[in-house]
Design an enzyme around this catalytic site. Structure first.
Site, short mmCIF file in Angstrom:
data_model
loop_
_atom_site.label_atom_id
_atom_site.label_comp_id
_atom_site.label_asym_id
_atom_site.label_seq_id
_atom_site.Cartn_x
_atom_site.Cartn_y
_atom_site.Cartn_z
N GLU A 146 -8.23 4.66 12.02
CA GLU A 146 -7.22 4.25 13.00
C GLU A 146 -6.93 5.31 14.06
O GLU A 146 -6.09 5.09 14.93
CB GLU A 146 -5.92 3.88 12.29
CG GLU A 146 -5.41 4.97 11.33
CD GLU A 146 -4.20 4.53 10.55
OE1 GLU A 146 -3.12 4.44 11.19
OE2 GLU A 146 -4.31 4.30 9.33
N ASP B 190 0.86 -1.19 0.00
CA ASP B 190 0.00 0.00 0.00
C ASP B 190 0.89 1.23 0.00
O ASP B 190 1.96 1.25 0.61
CB ASP B 190 -1.00 0.01 1.16
CG ASP B 190 -0.34 -0.05 2.52
OD1 ASP B 190 -0.12 1.01 3.14
OD2 ASP B 190 -0.04 -1.17 2.99
#
Length: 259
Positions: A151, A59
């Site tokens: 997150e 990613d």
């Protein structure tokens, strides 16, 4: 003389046993240390790779700067090949990753399966965050579903985080016709999301674990390391695996439109 030969043979046998014992002990120590032989160190990637998984990916965001996607796709080390990439698209209600459009088009042209993710804030309007993502991301057949990167709590209670995340996820499903993926770490999921979101595919971050992340629920993607290296990228990069075979992976992708 016969007694000497017996003693000599006995000593030799003892040495062999000690050496064998040391070798066995060494193997036991190594397997305990590495969690078995499930991880193999590849100097080309610069990290230990979980070799029990068939499909590997990375990613990226603007922090990886200019990526040579052809070099990424062409890299092959034994059975490990970079098959997919999650690419940062947006953050909050206004921010768009500076390298998204370039990464998005070049990854597809190189033959890397691509997915786009949005960095979410529970303190910002979730509808406006959904619009921000939709304004820049055009998903096509063969792409991965949209990803909610959640997150950070920003000191919000779990109830607020769950309710705002739910709005974004539902808007994505309406817009793209597929169930979005949730990305987070084990602690955040258990603390703020819980079983209310267990029906969503999970991409879980848990670094330097052996074999699998310590997640209590099922997961599809595992971000297992944040310090890997790939041809075509001059910085370190996050590494991921998909939990399943190529058939399961293909079923996850955006389907072709029916005529």
């Amino acid at each position: 003389m016969a007694k000497f030969r017996v003693k000599k043979a006995w000593r030799l046998s003892l040495i062999i046993l000690i050496l064998m014992g040391g070798t066995i002990a060494g193997l036991i120590w190594y397997q305990e240390k590495t969690g078995g032989l499930n991880f193999v160190r590849y100097e080309e990637f610069g990290i230990d790779m979980p070799v029990d998984y068939e499909i590997h990916g990375i990613d990226v965001s603007k922090f990886q700067k200019n990526i040579n996607w052809e070099a990424v796709e062409q890299m092959q080390v034994e059975n490990i090949h970079i098959s997919f990439a999650f690419i940062k698209a947006t953050e909050g209600i206004t921010r768009q990753d500076a390298n998204f459009k370039q990464n998005w088009s070049r990854a597809k042209r190189a033959g890397v399966v691509r997915g786009a993710y949005h960095f979410f804030y529970a303190t910002r309007d979730p509808l406006k965050q959904a619009i921000n993502f939709q304004n820049i991301v055009q998903l096509e057949p063969g792409d991965l579903p949209p990803v909610l990167d959640i997150e950070v709590s920003n000191n919000q209670p779990a109830a607020v985080i769950r309710s705002t995340a739910r709005v974004w996820l539902e808007e994505m499903e309406k817009a793209y016709g597929v169930k979005p993926i949730i990305y987070t770490n084990v602690h955040f999921y258990e603390t703020y999301l819980g079983d209310e979101f267990d029906d969503y595919p999970l991409w879980v971050a848990h670094y330097y674990q052996k074999k699998k992340p310590a997640s209590a629920r099922n997961w599809l993607f595992w971000q297992h390391n944040d310090g890997g290296r790939v041809n075509g990228i001059n910085t370190t990069v996050d590494f991921n695996v998909f939990r399943g075979d190529s058939l399961a992976f293909s079923k996850l992708l955006i389907p072709a439109k029916k005529h």
